[in-house]
Design an enzyme around this catalytic site. Sequence first.
Site, PDB file in Angstrom:
ATOM      1  N   ASP A  88       2.429  -0.250   2.700  1.00 16.29           N
ATOM      2  CA  ASP A  88       1.435   0.695   2.141  1.00 16.29           C
ATOM      3  C   ASP A  88       0.702   1.488   3.215  1.00 16.29           C
ATOM      4  O   ASP A  88      -0.383   1.999   2.978  1.00 16.29           O
ATOM      5  CB  ASP A  88       0.423  -0.059   1.271  1.00 16.29           C
ATOM      6  CG  ASP A  88      -0.681  -0.727   2.066  1.00 16.29           C
ATOM      7  OD1 ASP A  88      -0.416  -1.149   3.217  1.00 16.29           O
ATOM      8  OD2 ASP A  88      -1.805  -0.807   1.549  1.00 16.29           O
ATOM      9  N   GLU A  89       1.302   1.615   4.379  1.00 21.33           N
ATOM     10  CA  GLU A  89       0.574   2.173   5.521  1.00 21.33           C
ATOM     11  C   GLU A  89       1.477   3.050   6.375  1.00 21.33           C
ATOM     12  O   GLU A  89       2.632   2.692   6.613  1.00 21.33           O
ATOM     13  CB  GLU A  89       0.158   0.983   6.383  1.00 21.33           C
ATOM     14  CG  GLU A  89      -1.198   0.998   6.946  1.00 21.33           C
ATOM     15  CD  GLU A  89      -1.381  -0.241   7.806  1.00 21.33           C
ATOM     16  OE1 GLU A  89      -1.949  -0.089   8.875  1.00 21.33           O
ATOM     17  OE2 GLU A  89      -0.923  -1.332   7.432  1.00 21.33           O
ATOM     18  N   ASP A 113      -3.617   4.437   4.226  1.00 18.64           N
ATOM     19  CA  ASP A 113      -3.485   3.047   3.783  1.00 18.64           C
ATOM     20  C   ASP A 113      -3.865   2.994   2.306  1.00 18.64           C
ATOM     21  O   ASP A 113      -4.971   3.375   1.929  1.00 18.64           O
ATOM     22  CB  ASP A 113      -4.425   2.173   4.629  1.00 18.64           C
ATOM     23  CG  ASP A 113      -4.217   0.685   4.383  1.00 18.64           C
ATOM     24  OD1 ASP A 113      -4.394  -0.084   5.341  1.00 18.64           O
ATOM     25  OD2 ASP A 113      -3.902   0.291   3.250  1.00 18.64           O
TER      26      ASP A 113
HETATM   27  P1  TTP Z   1      -3.454  -4.168   3.126  1.00 19.49           P
HETATM   28  O1  TTP Z   1      -3.326  -2.681   3.231  1.00 19.49           O
HETATM   29  O2  TTP Z   1      -3.971  -4.927   4.297  1.00 19.49           O
HETATM   30  O3  TTP Z   1      -4.425  -4.536   1.919  1.00 19.49           O
HETATM   31  P2  TTP Z   1      -4.600  -3.834   0.519  1.00 19.49           P
HETATM   32  O4  TTP Z   1      -3.792  -2.594   0.408  1.00 19.49           O
HETATM   33  O5  TTP Z   1      -4.354  -4.833  -0.558  1.00 19.49           O
HETATM   34  O6  TTP Z   1      -6.148  -3.501   0.496  1.00 19.49           O
HETATM   35  P3  TTP Z   1      -6.928  -2.407   1.336  1.00 19.49           P
HETATM   36  O7  TTP Z   1      -5.933  -1.674   2.184  1.00 19.49           O
HETATM   37  O8  TTP Z   1      -7.568  -1.525   0.310  1.00 19.49           O
HETATM   38  O9  TTP Z   1      -7.932  -3.169   2.132  1.00 19.49           O
HETATM   39  O10 TTP Z   1      -2.056  -4.786   2.747  1.00 19.49           O
HETATM   40  C1  TTP Z   1      -1.134  -4.129   1.888  1.00 19.49           C
HETATM   41  C2  TTP Z   1      -0.476  -5.146   0.983  1.00 19.49           C
HETATM   42  O11 TTP Z   1       0.144  -6.141   1.762  1.00 19.49           O
HETATM   43  C3  TTP Z   1      -1.458  -5.855   0.082  1.00 19.49           C
HETATM   44  O12 TTP Z   1      -1.702  -5.160  -1.133  1.00 19.49           O
HETATM   45  C4  TTP Z   1      -0.769  -7.164  -0.139  1.00 19.49           C
HETATM   46  C5  TTP Z   1       0.039  -7.404   1.122  1.00 19.49           C
HETATM   47  N1  TTP Z   1      -0.640  -8.408   1.982  1.00 19.49           N
HETATM   48  C6  TTP Z   1      -0.268  -9.734   1.860  1.00 19.49           C
HETATM   49  O13 TTP Z   1       0.627 -10.079   1.078  1.00 19.49           O
HETATM   50  N2  TTP Z   1      -0.922 -10.665   2.630  1.00 19.49           N
HETATM   51  C7  TTP Z   1      -1.924 -10.340   3.493  1.00 19.49           C
HETATM   52  O14 TTP Z   1      -2.501 -11.221   4.157  1.00 19.49           O
HETATM   53  C8  TTP Z   1      -2.290  -8.959   3.612  1.00 19.49           C
HETATM   54  C9  TTP Z   1      -3.401  -8.552   4.550  1.00 19.49           C
HETATM   55  C10 TTP Z   1      -1.624  -8.034   2.832  1.00 19.49           C
HETATM   56 MG    MG Z   2      -3.831  -1.144   1.917  1.00 21.78          MG
END
Ligand code: TTP
Ligand code: MG
Length: 425
Positions: A127-128, A32
């Site tokens: 991103d996962e 992630d």
């Molecule tokens: P995440 O992987 O949940 O969050 P992140 O990568 O920003 O942070 P981390 O993994 O380090 O905790 O989500 C990936 C992307 O998806 C995030 O950068 C933005 C988008 N996203 C949204 O637009 N709305 C949301 O509610 C979430 C959770 C994510």
């Molecule tokens: Mg992330």
Amino acid sequence: MKTICEARGGARSCSIADAGRRFLVGAILHIDMDAFYASVEVLDNPSLRGKPVIVGSPPNKRGVVSTASYEARRYGVHSAMPSRTAGRLCPHGVFLPVRMARYHEVSEAVMAIIASFTDVIEQISVDEAFLDVSGVLRRWKTGEAVAVALKRRIERDLRLTASVGVASNKFLAKLASDFRKPDGLFVMPDDPIAIAELLAPLPASRIWGVGKVREARLQECGIRTIGDVQRLRLETLSSFVGANFAAHIHELAWGRDARVVVTEREAKSISSETTFDEDCSNPEVLRQTLIGEVEHVGRRLRSDGRRARVGHIRLRFEDFTTITRQQPFPKATHSDRDLVKCALDLFSRETLRAPIRLIGFGVSGFEGETGEWQQGELALGPFEQQPDPERVERLDQAVDRLRERFGRRAIRRGSALNQRADDEA
Ligand code: TTP
Ligand code: MG
């Protein structure tokens, strides 16, 4: 907030090779990216490094935060928070708009690096991804070694950081990737007792499938942590939350998860579904949500160059019972028009006997990669004209391009306007 998850079919009906893979210790990785959208913004504008970067709506407008850099998170800013609140908590925050096309570009580069390690990859969001690396352990020896090399490659080639979890199954790998964020690496222990001890203090909401409503129900029953779930007998748990859901969370609470990593190539179906934060009984909201899922599936079908023969809807009721209803298309198709018709036909035949927790649409029975465009035989009225297949195809492609550039919200089917509380990432 709703969450969209894209499920790939065939996860249960795995091959013998899959079954073997499943029980290899340390063979599943979950990766992630850290603060993904915000990190891409910093990458493209290095003067932002170290600053509280907030991607989403500006603080003087209605709308929410998509994500925030870890510097901004120190002020309490997080995804899905109203931007106004974020502006109050972090007045010096650098607010930037979402640039979806750019994030997709970087996402593709990340996935390409992942693909250089193994081809057993299940991408679950921008991103996962899950990776099954048991097939490359002869070279790498351990899942941890793959994780270290993967993180290094992403940092070296893209100047971005990722967090990786290593475990024997998907649930544990996903939990593990979160344990040391950002730039983290966590390897789950092999010993089931050690795993159970590690999981015990975590809130029950960390169990896959436990959203806000389920969490509240569990709390009413005095269940707050995964340890509380572990301590209960399955029968007792069933009396609280129903047999299906009890069996599901009981397995996961003990760190057992039979789901396998399903690659796109192996996927026997493409589906997309939404789990509501609060169970939903409004038929119009359900219909519009379903249309949104259909459009997502249609886009995937077209980008894969595939056509499907069968469509299905999936409904999960508040008691966690789930029904699937399917019907064949008159001809294999990847047109939104045919998919929507099928989904709404199936949905209109169902009696909504209880509030709905999850709604989804999927397709299966894929036709070959190529083949002429085939127009589904739509039930048209006597004065309606059969649409020109090429025009319909061009329309779908134009819509796909717009969504690719501006995000899924950019354009919606007329009937879907106003209704669906979109959540896209
Ligand atoms: P995440 O992987 O949940 O969050 P992140 O990568 O920003 O942070 P981390 O993994 O380090 O905790 O989500 C990936 C992307 O998806 C995030 O950068 C933005 C988008 N996203 C949204 O637009 N709305 C949301 O509610 C979430 C959770 C994510
Ligand atoms: Mg992330």
